[in-house]
Design a protein around this motif. Structure first.
Motif, PDB file in Angstrom:
ATOM      1  N   ILE A  68      19.171  41.928  -0.244  1.00 35.86           N
ATOM      2  CA  ILE A  68      19.854  43.190   0.028  1.00 35.86           C
ATOM      3  C   ILE A  68      20.293  43.772  -1.309  1.00 35.86           C
ATOM      4  N   THR A  69      20.567  45.059  -1.314  1.00 32.62           N
ATOM      5  CA  THR A  69      21.015  45.735  -2.527  1.00 32.62           C
ATOM      6  C   THR A  69      22.527  45.908  -2.464  1.00 32.62           C
ATOM      7  N   VAL A  70      23.171  45.595  -3.571  1.00 32.73           N
ATOM      8  CA  VAL A  70      24.624  45.746  -3.672  1.00 32.73           C
ATOM      9  C   VAL A  70      24.904  46.764  -4.764  1.00 32.73           C
ATOM     10  N   GLU A  71      25.724  47.750  -4.449  1.00 29.62           N
ATOM     11  CA  GLU A  71      26.159  48.702  -5.472  1.00 29.62           C
ATOM     12  C   GLU A  71      27.658  48.522  -5.661  1.00 29.62           C
ATOM     13  N   TYR A  72      28.061  48.545  -6.922  1.00 33.79           N
ATOM     14  CA  TYR A  72      29.462  48.284  -7.262  1.00 33.79           C
ATOM     15  C   TYR A  72      29.859  49.163  -8.428  1.00 33.79           C
ATOM     16  N   GLU A  73      31.069  49.672  -8.390  1.00 31.21           N
ATOM     17  CA  GLU A  73      31.583  50.441  -9.514  1.00 31.21           C
ATOM     18  C   GLU A  73      32.871  49.788  -9.981  1.00 31.21           C
ATOM     19  N   GLY A  74      32.834  49.267 -11.183  1.00 27.55           N
ATOM     20  CA  GLY A  74      33.993  48.586 -11.736  1.00 27.55           C
ATOM     21  C   GLY A  74      33.553  47.557 -12.760  1.00 27.55           C
ATOM     22  N   ILE A  75      34.509  46.798 -13.230  1.00 33.17           N
ATOM     23  CA  ILE A  75      34.227  45.766 -14.220  1.00 33.17           C
ATOM     24  C   ILE A  75      33.841  44.491 -13.485  1.00 33.17           C
TER      25      ILE A  75
ATOM     26  N   VAL B 183      26.506  50.205   4.012  1.00 29.43           N
ATOM     27  CA  VAL B 183      26.240  51.642   4.112  1.00 29.43           C
ATOM     28  C   VAL B 183      24.851  51.931   4.671  1.00 29.43           C
ATOM     29  N   GLU B 184      23.961  50.984   4.570  1.00 29.96           N
ATOM     30  CA  GLU B 184      22.627  51.038   5.174  1.00 29.96           C
ATOM     31  C   GLU B 184      22.331  49.631   5.668  1.00 29.96           C
ATOM     32  N   PRO B 185      21.304  49.447   6.473  1.00 31.85           N
ATOM     33  CA  PRO B 185      21.042  48.101   6.995  1.00 31.85           C
ATOM     34  C   PRO B 185      20.853  47.022   5.920  1.00 31.85           C
ATOM     35  N   THR B 186      20.400  47.407   4.728  1.00 30.51           N
ATOM     36  CA  THR B 186      20.223  46.416   3.660  1.00 30.51           C
ATOM     37  C   THR B 186      20.908  46.853   2.367  1.00 30.51           C
ATOM     38  N   ARG B 187      21.977  47.621   2.472  1.00 26.66           N
ATOM     39  CA  ARG B 187      22.683  48.109   1.279  1.00 26.66           C
ATOM     40  C   ARG B 187      24.193  47.993   1.498  1.00 26.66           C
ATOM     41  N   LEU B 188      24.846  47.335   0.545  1.00 27.20           N
ATOM     42  CA  LEU B 188      26.287  47.122   0.616  1.00 27.20           C
ATOM     43  C   LEU B 188      26.959  47.860  -0.528  1.00 27.20           C
TER      44      LEU B 188
END
Length: 181
Positions: free
Chosen positions: A92-99, A117-122
């Motif tokens: 799955i794909t993970v998106e993160y904003e921060g340190i 946020v999507e079936p394979t996106r966190l």
């Protein structure tokens, strides 16, 4: 039914109703704070490969797995990071904003908490990096080194340990000390 029993029954029913309402409100409030743990395979296929046990889009979850080698993409202008996470199955794909944590790197185990946020996106709000059992905080390593040097026992025998055992202990300590920096 006499009036006294009738009034007691009303009081008991009112108390039971109040307790039920309080319990319902408490469970509702707690349900919004529950973060269920999934692996990437369970997000894609569902728990126990049951598609009905997949997390819903918009659900707050925790996911744990390994960061896929070569998948980390960083935005040069912001703190946004995107990476793939997998276990033994699909990623799955993970998106993160921060340190990100210091121990975060490709091939490392992590736990991400966020919203699907999507079936394979966190979209992660928190990323935690795991460490292995050899990890030693620098402060603890310094104290151990001080105690090790302060023992003052002859090189030949340290509580039954041979010089070779002491040398092995020193090498292990130095290796751990190097990994913690």
């Amino acid at each position: 039914m006499n009036p006294r029993r009738k009034s007691r029954l009303k009081v008991v029913v009112l108390i039971m109703f109040s307790v039920a309402v309080a319990a319902g409100l408490t469970l509702y409030a707690l349900s919004q704070n529950i973060d269920l743990f999934y692996t990437p395979s369970e997000i894609v296929k569902g728990k126990n490969n049951d598609p009905q046990l997949k997390p819903a889009v918009g659900q707050r979850i925790r996911v744990g797995g390994m960061v896929v080698e070569g998948s980390v993409k960083r935005d040069d202008k912001t703190l946004k990071v995107e990476f793939n996470l997998n276990d033994i199955g699909p990623a799955i794909t993970v998106e993160y904003e921060g340190i990100l944590p210091d121990l975060f790197r490709e091939g490392q185990g992590i736990v991400a908490q966020g919203v699907l946020v999507e079936p394979t996106r966190l979209k992660a709000s928190e990323v935690l990096a795991k460490h292995d059992e050899n990890y030693m905080p620098p402060e603890l390593g310094d104290k151990m080194k001080q105690q090790h040097n302060a023992v003052g026992v002859a090189e030949g025998d340290l509580k039954g340990e041979s010089i070779r055992d002491k040398a092995e202990l020193d090498r292990t300590f130095n290796t751990l000390q190097g990994e913690s920096k």
